[in-house]
Write an enzyme that holds these catalytic residues in place. Structure first.
Site, PDB file in Angstrom:
ATOM      1  CD1 TRP A  37      84.250 148.867 -25.061  1.00  0.00           C
ATOM      2  CD2 TRP A  37      83.906 148.117 -27.128  1.00  0.00           C
ATOM      3  NE1 TRP A  37      83.087 149.421 -25.500  1.00  0.00           N
ATOM      4  CE2 TRP A  37      82.843 148.986 -26.784  1.00  0.00           C
ATOM      5  CE3 TRP A  37      83.896 147.541 -28.397  1.00  0.00           C
ATOM      6  CZ2 TRP A  37      81.790 149.270 -27.643  1.00  0.00           C
ATOM      7  CZ3 TRP A  37      82.850 147.820 -29.253  1.00  0.00           C
ATOM      8  CH2 TRP A  37      81.816 148.673 -28.880  1.00  0.00           C
ATOM      9  NE  ARG A  38      81.466 149.281 -21.048  1.00  0.00           N
ATOM     10  CZ  ARG A  38      80.333 149.941 -20.864  1.00  0.00           C
ATOM     11  NH1 ARG A  38      79.233 149.256 -20.550  1.00  0.00           N
ATOM     12  NH2 ARG A  38      80.276 151.242 -20.979  1.00  0.00           N
ATOM     13  CD  GLU A  50      87.005 154.740 -24.949  1.00  0.00           C
ATOM     14  OE1 GLU A  50      86.464 155.771 -25.391  1.00  0.00           O
ATOM     15  OE2 GLU A  50      86.498 154.049 -24.050  1.00  0.00           O
ATOM     16  CD  GLN A  55      82.076 163.210 -33.700  1.00  0.00           C
ATOM     17  OE1 GLN A  55      80.914 163.425 -34.025  1.00  0.00           O
ATOM     18  NE2 GLN A  55      82.726 163.991 -32.863  1.00  0.00           N
ATOM     19  CG  LEU A  93      83.846 152.747 -38.648  1.00  0.00           C
ATOM     20  CD1 LEU A  93      85.057 152.345 -37.834  1.00  0.00           C
ATOM     21  CD2 LEU A  93      82.635 152.898 -37.733  1.00  0.00           C
ATOM     22  N   GLY A  94      83.743 156.617 -41.426  1.00  0.00           N
ATOM     23  CA  GLY A  94      83.921 158.056 -41.553  1.00  0.00           C
ATOM     24  C   GLY A  94      85.017 158.598 -40.652  1.00  0.00           C
ATOM     25  CE1 TYR A 133      85.761 159.680 -23.054  1.00  0.00           C
ATOM     26  CE2 TYR A 133      86.628 159.129 -25.228  1.00  0.00           C
ATOM     27  CZ  TYR A 133      85.827 158.833 -24.147  1.00  0.00           C
ATOM     28  OH  TYR A 133      85.106 157.669 -24.149  1.00  0.00           O
ATOM     29  CG  ASP A 151      82.141 161.300 -23.387  1.00  0.00           C
ATOM     30  OD1 ASP A 151      81.599 161.658 -22.307  1.00  0.00           O
ATOM     31  OD2 ASP A 151      81.824 160.244 -23.974  1.00  0.00           O
ATOM     32  CB  SER A 329      81.761 167.656 -39.362  1.00  0.00           C
ATOM     33  OG  SER A 329      82.974 167.930 -40.041  1.00  0.00           O
TER      34      SER A 329
END
Length: 384
Positions: A37-38, A50, A55, A93-94, A133, A151, A329
């Site tokens: 992504w960069r 992003e 998490q 990925l949750g 963020y 963040d 969580s």
């Protein structure tokens, strides 16, 4: 602009701020990671990365990111995708509300911005699931807008730089760090500045085993210079997740197909398929939906409870399987497994249930608890 002195924070003079920016960006230029992504300025791709990185570790995200963009390369593709498609792409990925909100945001962009990514911070922040963020990260990285991306990593670094005596875990304190970043951010390279601080906070100044002596900005760090690194950042410990016990029912029919149920509730893991799960405290005459917690726990016979709720006569097997644990969580699921072979009966019409062959499992989105149940089942079977 926020009065930071009110919060015990005194910012540097302009010359020191410029020196700080240079030291940080020189380090970033020499050490930044080569991440997919960069290599793009596409705001859609940056947005996907992003949201996935929230998490989740970078090395975990990369294959998900590449697969997601391969299948859904544009905003419009995401906006019209079937829910099971996006859940399958996100499988494992949750925090699945993230991808559901992404689809709603994509639909917003189709309706309000002609399928294009908005180009101002305010418009980006108006999208579903995008907070300050993420809006700052996209605005700065994709559009070179001098918007901070604050963040946990950034707050950790700033806490040590200025010895900030405010809990970074308290949402109301975020404005303090936002105000600091409004002053510190490099107006010429805002995206790189934000990413440099993120990298610094996730590696050299990580929450566990930091290496402050390796920091490129240690000469600016009040905590480093004053020997107070162990005090910062200030953060109250998280509450431990509440344990909840379940019985996982691995039911086969005579065609060697397995019973799967789709969670129809709007609660945890909605839309995913799983072996039926019964809370061990479920009341027998109460219809307990998949993943739902009974309000008045008792200790029923879960096998009889399964027969009552699912309408199947089952030949229960005596095989033992390793129990499964999965931590969310706020909850910790403790799942025991029971295997059975359905011999008679008909499935209820008020649940979404299917008999599915193993070769077709790939077509159904499975959340991590289901994957762990299947792995436990296979581990015992493969020992034979």
């Amino acid at each position: 602009m926020l009065d930071l002195k009110k919060y015990g924070v005194t910012m540097w003079e302009e010359e020191k701020i410029k020196s700080f920016r240079k030291a940080l960006l020189d380090w970033y230029d020499a050490n930044k990671r080569d991440l997919p992504w960069r290599r793009t300025r596409d705001p859609y791709a940056i947005w996907v990365s992003e949201i996935m990185l929230q998490q989740t570790r970078v090395d975990t995200v990369i294959p998900y990111y590449e697969r997601f963009l391969h299948h859904l390369p544009t905003i419009r593709d995401l906006a019209v995708a079937e829910e099971e498609v996006i859940l399958k792409l996100w499988e494992g990925l949750g925090y699945y509300s993230r991808v559901r909100n992404m689809q709603k945001a994509a639909q917003q962009m189709v309706e309000q911005f002609d399928g294009q990514f908005p180009r101002t911070y305010e418009e980006i922040a108006s999208l579903k699931g995008i907070g300050p963020y993420t809006a700052g990260a996209i605005a700065s990285i994709a559009f070179d807008l001098p918007e901070p991306a604050v963040d946990g990593n950034v707050m950790r670094v700033l806490s040590r730089l200025f010895e900030v005596n405010h809990d970074i875990g308290v949402p109301a304190n975020r404005k303090i760090f936002q105000g600091m970043m409004d002053i510190l951010i490099d107006p010429d390279r805002p995206g790189d500045f934000n990413q440099a601080l993120m990298d610094l906070g996730s590696d050299i100044e990580a929450p566990v085993n930091p290496r402050p002596e390796d920091s490129p900005v240690k000469a600016f760090s009040a905590a480093y210079l004053n020997g107070t690194m162990g005090k910062y950042p200030i953060k109250a410990p998280k509450k431990k997740p509440v344990p909840v016990a379940y019985q996982g029912m691995i039911i086969r029919n005579q065609h060697n197909e397995f019973l799967l149920e789709k969670n129809q509730s709007s609660q945890l893991l909605a839309g995913f398929w799983s072996f039926p799960l019964l809370e061990k405290g479920a009341v027998l005459d109460k219809q307990v939906s998949l993943f739902e917690v009974a309000e008045e726990p008792v200790q029923p016979d879960t096998r009889q409870s399964f027969t009552d709720q699912y309408g199947l006569i089952v030949d229960w097997q005596d095989e033992e399987f390793s129990p499964v644990q999965h931590i969310f969580s706020h909850r910790k699921w403790l799942i025991d497994l029971t295997e059975g072979i359905a011999t008679a009966g008909s499935l209820p019409a008020d649940r979404e249930l299917k008999w599915v062959a193993v070769v077709d499992f790939h077509s159904y989105p499975f959340a991590k608890p289901q994957q762990k149940m299947w792995e436990s089942y296979l581990a015992t079977k493969n020992k034979k």
